[in-house]
Structure formats: structure tokens, C-alpha cells
Design a protein around this motif. Sequence first.
Motif, PDB file in Angstrom:
ATOM      1  N   ASP A   1      -7.815   5.803   1.089  1.00 27.91           N
ATOM      2  CA  ASP A   1      -8.533   5.283  -0.075  1.00 27.91           C
ATOM      3  C   ASP A   1      -8.825   6.404  -1.073  1.00 27.91           C
ATOM      4  N   ASP A   2      -8.558   6.132  -2.319  1.00 26.90           N
ATOM      5  CA  ASP A   2      -8.901   7.052  -3.414  1.00 26.90           C
ATOM      6  C   ASP A   2      -9.269   6.194  -4.613  1.00 26.90           C
ATOM      7  N   ASP A   3     -10.303   5.379  -4.417  1.00 26.21           N
ATOM      8  CA  ASP A   3     -10.561   4.322  -5.389  1.00 26.21           C
ATOM      9  C   ASP A   3     -11.984   4.365  -5.961  1.00 26.21           C
ATOM     10  N   PHE A   4     -12.481   5.575  -6.182  1.00 23.90           N
ATOM     11  CA  PHE A   4     -13.751   5.667  -6.908  1.00 23.90           C
ATOM     12  C   PHE A   4     -13.577   4.948  -8.240  1.00 23.90           C
ATOM     13  N   PHE A   5     -14.410   3.991  -8.495  1.00 27.18           N
ATOM     14  CA  PHE A   5     -14.141   3.009  -9.562  1.00 27.18           C
ATOM     15  C   PHE A   5     -13.918   3.659 -10.926  1.00 27.18           C
ATOM     16  N   GLU A   6     -14.791   4.562 -11.301  1.00 29.25           N
ATOM     17  CA  GLU A   6     -14.672   5.159 -12.632  1.00 29.25           C
ATOM     18  C   GLU A   6     -13.377   5.940 -12.795  1.00 29.25           C
ATOM     19  N   ASN A   7     -12.928   6.590 -11.725  1.00 25.67           N
ATOM     20  CA  ASN A   7     -11.677   7.332 -11.816  1.00 25.67           C
ATOM     21  C   ASN A   7     -10.478   6.403 -11.983  1.00 25.67           C
ATOM     22  N   VAL A   8     -10.475   5.318 -11.224  1.00 18.81           N
ATOM     23  CA  VAL A   8      -9.361   4.375 -11.329  1.00 18.81           C
ATOM     24  C   VAL A   8      -9.328   3.751 -12.721  1.00 18.81           C
TER      25      VAL A   8
END
Length: 634
Positions: free
Chosen positions: A627-634
Motif C-alpha cells: 500500500d502506498d495510498d496516502f490520500f493527499e499524495n494520490v
Amino acid sequence: MKDYTVSINGASLRACALNTVVVGTGAAGYNAADRLYQYGQTDIAMVTEGINAGTSRNTGSDKQTYYKLTLSGGDPDSVREMAETLFQGQCVDGDIALCEAALSSQGFLRLVELGVPFPRNRYGEYIGYKTDHDPRRRATSVGPYTSRMMTEALQKSVEAKGIRVFDHMQAVRVLVEDGTCRGLLCLDKTDNSFVVLLCRNVVFATGGPAGIYADSVYPHGHYGATGIAFEAGVTGRNLTEWQYGLASTAPRWNVSGTYMQVLPRFVSTDAEGGDEREFLFDFFTDTGALLDRVFLKGYQWPFDVRKVKDGSSIIDILVYMETCKGRRVFLDFRDNPGKAPVDFSLLSDEAREYLEKAGACFGTPLDRLLHMNSPAVDFYRDKGVDLATEPLEIALCAQHNNGGLAVDCWWQTNVSGFFAAGEAAASHGVYRPGGSALNAGQVGSTRCAQYIAARCTGEPETELSAGLTGQIQAAMAMADAVRGENETVQDCWDKAATRMSQLGGPIRSREAIATAITEVRRELEDFEAAVKIADSRHLWKAYRLRDILICQLVYLEAMAEYSSTGGKSRGSALYTDMDGEKPYPSLPDTFTFALDDGGRGDQLQEVDYQGGQCRFTWRKVRPIPEDDDFFENV
């Protein structure tokens, strides 16, 4: 889109230049075209040998399944968990498994919006059931024609957009230059003329290589085109991995589900239909065990080497043994096994309780089938087979290729601009949940459409280089070379397909595969001298047969390499091994084998075909991405 002509050897050929060509009008092909248009890439066209042909439109089963994320009930599920299920099928790249899980709901709900009537309850939940290799209730169905209804809904959407379709057109050469796809050379089957399609992208949605087998569930008219992709330098993956299962031969249809759960008689005859025998009783001395194995064949339809000893796959082997004797095998629904009333108390609890709940502990197999699933009887009647008056001929048949052309997580192959979607793409491994192929076709065609629309825009080169001209000339030259007075193409095709079913099907040995490889190589080397067409309408068969022979060679070489490097029986493939074990002492030594322990489940076999030779590599599967789904980054 530009229509024009090109000159080859002084002859004028029709040509068309456009951004993307989609090859195939099945569920994956239509979805690719529909999505491309939706995402803004409208400079597209489709190529098909026949809009109404193909597996998506003309095949199915007792309850054809679509596999997706759970959308009902209280059972916990997640994209990651579904990806893990797909990944655990062995020899599956984790990023592809994650994509198929992540986009499963999107693809499913798109089909719902297009009018495919998947069942839902009064609260709007899309209900499901468990299928093969499924820990949840992710499966759903709209009956035996699920893929047909999907195809028809997608076709309607494509037609509403006015997307151009080149019908009755067979791709005979993939044009590649410097590792980049430049287009296709096609044969117009209506007049035997050649057409050049120059493009920046090709989406290859041609289905599996059905034409390589004689014993096949694939519908007549579906052959695949994987051979010309190999010839163009596209890498193959997991080519050893197929699904085989019992199916009727005319019409071609899986005899799964209730066809087996109603406990039909298995009979064999000689080639002329005489000398009828219930051959299962030659093996089973316990009638209850025989009935249980037949019942389980409905649940455990694909041939699975793990289910030979304690499951239903012994039935597949016994059918295969009969056909190898030159005998014909039939299901007879008119009378019970042994021509005696069924003693349901002999059944296992699982089988007996199922039939009791269905209220089907009575009568003949036909009586039970009419009671439990009357459309299953109607289907065969509509196809000209009345189960009330005649038996149904069956065989152990090729049903689905879990391998195919190697793709990345955007379903692009190693040839830039050449994408594969649907069964042509190798997104599966050794085992897969039932119905996951329909989801994979929708996901893969969506992913490649997204990539093309974002990264592969623009117009193609319209001028032919010397190299491309040479490729076209070489492909066209065969049309003159194979013309002759005595037509042999169909006989050659029948011989090649029968040999593949016997030597490169579900039961494999190193010696038999080596024999087949030698014969296929000789036929390819002597192709233009040996294969002749007297009727110009059959020119397409010569091109298709050459494609089939190339495909057979690469697949057989993959089987040989797998076996010679220590590969054991797994999935739907039983590799005979005299140092292994016989699950039943009464079986011939041919069925002595060793089971794979899963040790190769994290490795992929890949193959490149160049200059008539196959080069193999093995690599570790790519893991499921973290998982690499920090919302602001995505």
C-alpha cells in the motif's frame, strides 16, 4: 483515420492509418474499443473474422460465472484480499492480480449499466456464490450465456458510438520494426485481397489459441491468433498451464454443474456406435463411490491432478482412456447407472443432502435434470440433441489457456504499442477462481485503453519502410505458393489438431511431446510444399494453419522445457513419471506421476520465439505491491 493505397510489388493494396486497432469482437475487444472512445481516443477501428463468431458470444456452461469483489452480505472482503486469492493461484504477478481485483467492481458495474441483468436482491445488493478456488462469495451469473450477454451489451455501446469495424478480416502478420508495433497485414476473406492497417497501437483480443486442439470446448469458428504474435517477437508466458474438462463434442459445451449432479450413465461404444459398455464399472467396484465421483464432477469440473485420488478427476482419466482406445464416450440421461434405480443412501452426505434439498431423489437422470435445471435440457434440444431420445457424446477437452502473451500491469507486451487482453493475455497461473477470466478480460482491456489514451496518442507513420515492405511481401507470397490442384489444407489441419490433443493435452510425457515437436517442425519447414488449396475461398485456412503450427511448436517446446527441468504434474496437466506414484493400482503405468509441491509457484516460465527456435527464461513473480495510498499524495 486515413484511407489510401500502398504499392507492393506493383500491386495496389488498400491501406488505413489510425491510432489504434482492436483485433477481436469478443467481450474484451468490444470493451477495449468502448473504453478507448470513452477516454477520448476516437481514432480507432476493430478487426474481426466474423462479428458473430468467437468464444465470448458462442460458449458458456451450466451457470457461466463472472468473478468480482463481494458486493453483498456481511462477509468481509477487500481489494487486497481478492488480489491475494488471485495471486495464490501460483505463477501470477502480484501487480496484475491487484489490478484485476481493484478494477473488478468498475468493470462489473459498467456491464450492469449497459444492461447485463446480474441478479440483485430487493435492497440492491449484487448477490453471489462461491466458485472454484474462491474463499468468498464473489461469483455471480446471468445463466449459461453470461459472456454472450456481456458481448451483446458492449457491442451495442460500440455501435452507438459509430466505431468502425473491419468485418471478415483476418490478421495474418503483425508488423514490427525496431521492437515497436507498426500495424497489421490482414486478409479480406470476402475477396482474398490484402489490407494494410498502419497504427500506433494494437489491442490483441483474439482469445486463446483454440485451433491447436481437436478435442476442444471452444466453438467452431474460434481459432485464436497467438502464433503470429510469437512470430512478431511477442513473449509467451505460462504456456504450459491450461484448463481441460469434460465437454460435449457436438455441440461444444461444458457438461458441468447439474449435467453431472443428476448422475448420468457413462457409456462407450466402438467407432460405429456398437458394443455399448458402462466402462466406469470396470474401474469402480463400489457403486456408491462411482456415483459420488460423478456427482462431484459437477462441482470439480476442470481436470485437476490433485483430485485424481480422492476427487472426481479420476472420471476424466477414465474417459480419456476410453477415447485413446478409439472408442466413443457418451452421457446417457435416459437411464440410471447400471440401468437400476439409484439407491441414494449409498451417496456421501454431501451428494445425498444436495439432491434431497433439490427434491431430486427420484427417477432417471433426465427426470432429475428437468426438475433441477430444465433450461439445460432445452439448450441441447435447441442445438439438435434431444437428451430424451439419444445419448450425448463427450470428450476430455481443452477449455481455457491460463497462459498466453506476457503483459505488464497495463497489459502491454514486450513489443511497444502491442497490447493483449482477454484470454490472449497471460494474466492467470496454475489455478484461478471460476469466472475470473471474464473479469480479467474487462480489466485488461480497460487498463490498456487507459494507457493508450494517456500515453500513446497521435497519428502513425503512413509511409512503409523497406523493412515493413519486406514483411508484407513475404506474407503475401504464401498466397501463391500454397495454391494447387489437390487440396490438402483441411487434412493437414485435422492431423495437427488431433496430434496436439493426444500428445500435448492433459496427459503428457517427454517422449510424446518430443515426437510432436519433431513432426510440427517438419510440417513448418515443408509447409508451402505440403499444404495446398484448390479452392481460393480456403486461402484463409492456409494462413490460419501456419499460425496454429507456430503456436503448437512454441507451446510444445514450453511443455518439454518445463518437464525436462524438473516440472511435475500440476493444475490440469498430468506429466507421466515412472518414478512417481499411481493413485490407483489398477490404472496403467501411463498414469504414474508425481505431484508438484508448489515450489515453482513463485516462478514464471517465459519464452521468445525467434528464427524457428525457442529461448526460455524463468523469473520470480512480482509481489503484490505494498500500500502506498496516502490520500493527499494520490
